[in-house]
Scaffold this active site. Structure first.
Site, PDB file in Angstrom:
ATOM      1  N   ARG A  88       9.309 -75.494  47.152  1.00  0.00           N
ATOM      2  CA  ARG A  88       8.390 -76.639  47.034  1.00  0.00           C
ATOM      3  C   ARG A  88       9.121 -77.886  47.525  1.00  0.00           C
ATOM      4  O   ARG A  88      10.178 -78.232  47.001  1.00  0.00           O
ATOM      5  CB  ARG A  88       7.968 -76.807  45.567  1.00  0.00           C
ATOM      6  CG  ARG A  88       7.186 -78.076  45.336  1.00  0.00           C
ATOM      7  CD  ARG A  88       6.767 -78.274  43.881  1.00  0.00           C
ATOM      8  NE  ARG A  88       6.135 -79.559  43.751  1.00  0.00           N
ATOM      9  CZ  ARG A  88       6.508 -80.525  42.910  1.00  0.00           C
ATOM     10  NH1 ARG A  88       7.516 -80.329  42.067  1.00  0.00           N
ATOM     11  NH2 ARG A  88       5.888 -81.668  42.890  1.00  0.00           N
ATOM     12  N   HIS A 136       5.022 -87.492  46.878  1.00  0.00           N
ATOM     13  CA  HIS A 136       6.006 -87.527  45.789  1.00  0.00           C
ATOM     14  C   HIS A 136       6.600 -88.935  45.782  1.00  0.00           C
ATOM     15  O   HIS A 136       7.784 -89.131  46.031  1.00  0.00           O
ATOM     16  CB  HIS A 136       7.050 -86.432  45.983  1.00  0.00           C
ATOM     17  CG  HIS A 136       7.813 -86.069  44.737  1.00  0.00           C
ATOM     18  ND1 HIS A 136       7.870 -84.785  44.220  1.00  0.00           N
ATOM     19  CD2 HIS A 136       8.569 -86.810  43.897  1.00  0.00           C
ATOM     20  CE1 HIS A 136       8.634 -84.762  43.133  1.00  0.00           C
ATOM     21  NE2 HIS A 136       9.077 -85.990  42.917  1.00  0.00           N
ATOM     22  N   GLU A 171       3.053 -85.844  39.750  1.00  0.00           N
ATOM     23  CA  GLU A 171       3.180 -86.706  38.563  1.00  0.00           C
ATOM     24  C   GLU A 171       2.575 -88.100  38.785  1.00  0.00           C
ATOM     25  O   GLU A 171       3.301 -89.114  38.754  1.00  0.00           O
ATOM     26  CB  GLU A 171       4.655 -86.837  38.169  1.00  0.00           C
ATOM     27  CG  GLU A 171       5.327 -85.512  37.847  1.00  0.00           C
ATOM     28  CD  GLU A 171       6.802 -85.669  37.469  1.00  0.00           C
ATOM     29  OE1 GLU A 171       7.297 -86.809  37.391  1.00  0.00           O
ATOM     30  OE2 GLU A 171       7.458 -84.644  37.237  1.00  0.00           O
ATOM     31  N   ASN A 178       5.019 -79.881  35.429  1.00  0.00           N
ATOM     32  CA  ASN A 178       6.460 -80.137  35.351  1.00  0.00           C
ATOM     33  C   ASN A 178       6.805 -80.341  33.885  1.00  0.00           C
ATOM     34  O   ASN A 178       6.158 -81.141  33.198  1.00  0.00           O
ATOM     35  CB  ASN A 178       6.827 -81.412  36.123  1.00  0.00           C
ATOM     36  CG  ASN A 178       6.616 -81.250  37.622  1.00  0.00           C
ATOM     37  OD1 ASN A 178       6.379 -80.147  38.113  1.00  0.00           O
ATOM     38  ND2 ASN A 178       6.715 -82.352  38.346  1.00  0.00           N
ATOM     39  N   TYR A 185      10.159 -80.767  31.032  1.00  0.00           N
ATOM     40  CA  TYR A 185      11.598 -80.911  30.764  1.00  0.00           C
ATOM     41  C   TYR A 185      11.920 -80.997  29.283  1.00  0.00           C
ATOM     42  O   TYR A 185      12.875 -80.397  28.806  1.00  0.00           O
ATOM     43  CB  TYR A 185      12.138 -82.173  31.461  1.00  0.00           C
ATOM     44  CG  TYR A 185      12.134 -82.056  32.963  1.00  0.00           C
ATOM     45  CD1 TYR A 185      13.227 -81.536  33.643  1.00  0.00           C
ATOM     46  CD2 TYR A 185      11.023 -82.445  33.710  1.00  0.00           C
ATOM     47  CE1 TYR A 185      13.223 -81.415  35.029  1.00  0.00           C
ATOM     48  CE2 TYR A 185      11.012 -82.326  35.092  1.00  0.00           C
ATOM     49  CZ  TYR A 185      12.114 -81.810  35.747  1.00  0.00           C
ATOM     50  OH  TYR A 185      12.114 -81.684  37.107  1.00  0.00           O
ATOM     51  N   GLU A 242       8.197 -77.695  38.193  1.00  0.00           N
ATOM     52  CA  GLU A 242       9.562 -78.213  37.953  1.00  0.00           C
ATOM     53  C   GLU A 242       9.992 -77.878  36.530  1.00  0.00           C
ATOM     54  O   GLU A 242       9.213 -78.018  35.584  1.00  0.00           O
ATOM     55  CB  GLU A 242       9.627 -79.746  38.076  1.00  0.00           C
ATOM     56  CG  GLU A 242       9.497 -80.287  39.469  1.00  0.00           C
ATOM     57  CD  GLU A 242       9.554 -81.810  39.514  1.00  0.00           C
ATOM     58  OE1 GLU A 242      10.172 -82.435  38.616  1.00  0.00           O
ATOM     59  OE2 GLU A 242       8.963 -82.377  40.442  1.00  0.00           O
TER      60      GLU A 242
HETATM   61  O1  IFM Z   1      13.682 -85.938  39.848  1.00  0.00           O
HETATM   62  C1  IFM Z   1      12.456 -85.938  39.184  1.00  0.00           C
HETATM   63  C2  IFM Z   1      11.337 -85.522  40.115  1.00  0.00           C
HETATM   64  O2  IFM Z   1      11.264 -86.330  41.237  1.00  0.00           O
HETATM   65  C3  IFM Z   1      10.006 -85.602  39.401  1.00  0.00           C
HETATM   66  N1  IFM Z   1      10.043 -84.889  38.143  1.00  0.00           N
HETATM   67  C4  IFM Z   1      11.148 -85.149  37.253  1.00  0.00           C
HETATM   68  C5  IFM Z   1      12.467 -85.002  38.001  1.00  0.00           C
HETATM   69  C6  IFM Z   1      13.646 -85.262  37.048  1.00  0.00           C
HETATM   70  O3  IFM Z   1      13.560 -86.545  36.512  1.00  0.00           O
END
Ligand code: IFM
Length: 468
Positions: free
Chosen positions: A77, A121, A166, A293, A295, A363
């Site tokens: 990606r 992006h 995002e 995404n 985290y 992500e």
């Molecule tokens: O690096 C970023 C990415 O560009 C978008 N999602 C979160 C990642 C980590 O912060």
């Protein structure tokens, strides 16, 4: 911990984004983007760093594709830089800009890797920002034209398209918190930006459907939000944050309506003046997949607004405050590592949105303080543990019935982490920013072995073929 075993048909990849890796910002006719401007504004980006060189992926993409081929990923990606294709955000495309993506796509296909394109992006052409940027409805139409240009050029080889990455960050970190380009702190105009991003997405879906036969989706970053206490006030704070982070995106895209919680969240700021009849039909166009995404979770409590006068608040001033998680490991981004919340988020979304399309985890990954040892080896055990635990969490979400079709590690390479600059390292591959040499880390070798075992199961186990 042993490696989780995931269904053989699940696809795996890695992800990057143009401004974070490409460099070559003066190559061809590429125009400046809002991130070029933001990076040059004193005090905005750590140490004054910029994406001018980044990982020099623009020139070293062959080496990077070879690394991915050796890794054994199914998918890569990456994002197309709008100012490389249309230097001022409209009009005739720059042939040199498009040619770079031609070469990248062809090299990937030759290596047996499927390209997955994100059209936006975060690198808006500066010329469009000068005309109002995402606050202006016209930018949504310019985006649709740009989507068509890229699709017309690459649709014979690209089967999966992501409109935006995002948009929460573009709208609110960019126009309300001020930590991303363009770096302003606004009220209603930030909500207008959010709406125009959604409209841009919907218009681009139309263009992609007309031009390309592949699958179309969007990548969102819905948050898993937890109240600091069981109090009514903290739970209400979480609901306001849910509107800002999740519902204002997911509801219009998946249900064709804005959430009724907008007034409680923004009061008079959400006056809707920027919305036109028919917009929601465009925004709610059906999707083939939803990119997510993920985290880390966020814990919140109710807090006073920064600005007492509702009309003067920014769109991020919704009366909430983050509360730290105690007793858990944090990555160098300061993000708590709580993999179970990944399962919880996916299951929760599945329950809240009965029409949730198939999901791609576009992500997931961690920034760690990894340094080479005396022999140059990066023993990034924390990253391996993070990825393993999140894959195990993904496996539990699948068992609970969530339809996830793919997973991408963020990121292939250490890269430019926006306002943090280069010292937050997310890569499976270390980049030495002095020499631009690539050095696979232990996590790269782990992912390679994990993928080899996964692929071996594809040939051993009978699978039910399905689209996607
Ligand atoms: O690096 C970023 C990415 O560009 C978008 N999602 C979160 C990642 C980590 O912060």
């Amino acid at each position: 911990m042993t490696d989780p075993v995931l269904p053989p048909e699940l696809l795996f990849g890695t992800a990057t984004a143009a401004y974070q890796v490409e460099g070559a910002t003066h190559e061809g006719a590429r125009g400046p983007s809002i991130w070029d401007t933001y990076c040059r504004t004193p005090g905005r980006v750590a140490r004054g760093e910029t994406g001018d060189v980044a990982c020099d992926h623009y020139h070293r993409y062959r080496e990077d594709v070879a690394l991915m081929a050796d890794l054994g990923v199914d998918l890569y990606r990456f994002s197309v830089a709008w100012p490389r294709v249309q230097p001022t955000g409209g009009g005739r495309p720059d042939p040199e800009g498009l040619a770079f993506y031609d070469r990248l796509v062809d090299t990937l296909l030759e290596a047996g890797i499927e390209p997955v394109i994100t059209l936006y992006h975060w690198d808006l052409p500066q010329a469009l920002e000068d005309g109002g940027g995402w606050r202006s409805r016209d930018t949504a139409h310019r985006f649709a034209e740009y989507a068509r240009v890229v699709a017309d050029r690459l649709n014979d080889r690209v089967r999966r398209w992501i409109t935006l990455n995002e948009p929460f960050c573009s709208a609110f970190l960019g126009h309300a918190v001020g930590r991303h380009a363009p770096g302003t702190r606004e009220g209603t105009p930030a909500l207008a930006a959010a709406h125009h991003l959604l409209l841009a997405h919907g218009l681009a879906v139309g263009e992609l459907r007309a031009a390309a036969s592949g699958q179309v989706g969007i990548t969102l970053n819905p948050d898993h939000l937890l109240p600091a206490t069981g109090s009514e006030a903290d739970r209400a704070a979480v609901e306001r944050a849910r509107t800002l982070h999740n519902r204002v995106w997911l509801d219009p895209i998946l249900t064709g309506a804005y959430p009724d919680s907008e007034e409680e969240t923004w009061g008079p700021l959400a006056d809707g003046s920027y919305r036109a009849e028919g917009d929601l039909d465009i925004i709610g166009r059906s999707l083939d997949f939803l990119g997510i995404n993920y985290y880390r979770p966020i814990m919140l409590r109710d807090a006073p607004h920064t600005e007492a006068d509702p009309a003067r608040r920014t769109a991020a001033d919704i009366g909430v405050e983050q509360v730290p998680f105690e007793g858990v490991r944090h990555t160098t981004m300061g993000w708590p590592v709580l993999p179970d919340t990944f399962t919880d988020l996916l299951v929760d979304l599945d329950r809240r949105y009965p029409d949730l399309p198939p999901v791609l985890i576009t992500e997931n990954g961690s920034a760690e303080d990894d340094r080479p040892d005396g022999s140059g080896r990066v023993r990034d055990r924390e990253r391996v543990d993070y990825l393993r635990a999140h894959l195990a969490a993904l496996s539990r979400a699948l068992e609970a019935g969530v339809d996830v079709r793919g997973y991408f590690v963020w990121s292939l390479l250490d890269n430019f982490e926006w306002a943090h600059g280069y010292d937050k390292r997310f890569g499976l591959v270390r980049v030495d920013y002095e020499t631009l040499e690539r050095h696979p880390k232990d996590s790269y070798r782990w992912y390679r072995d994990f993928l080899a075992a996964h692929r071996a199961r594809r040939t051993q186990e009978p699978t039910t073929p399905r689209e996607g």
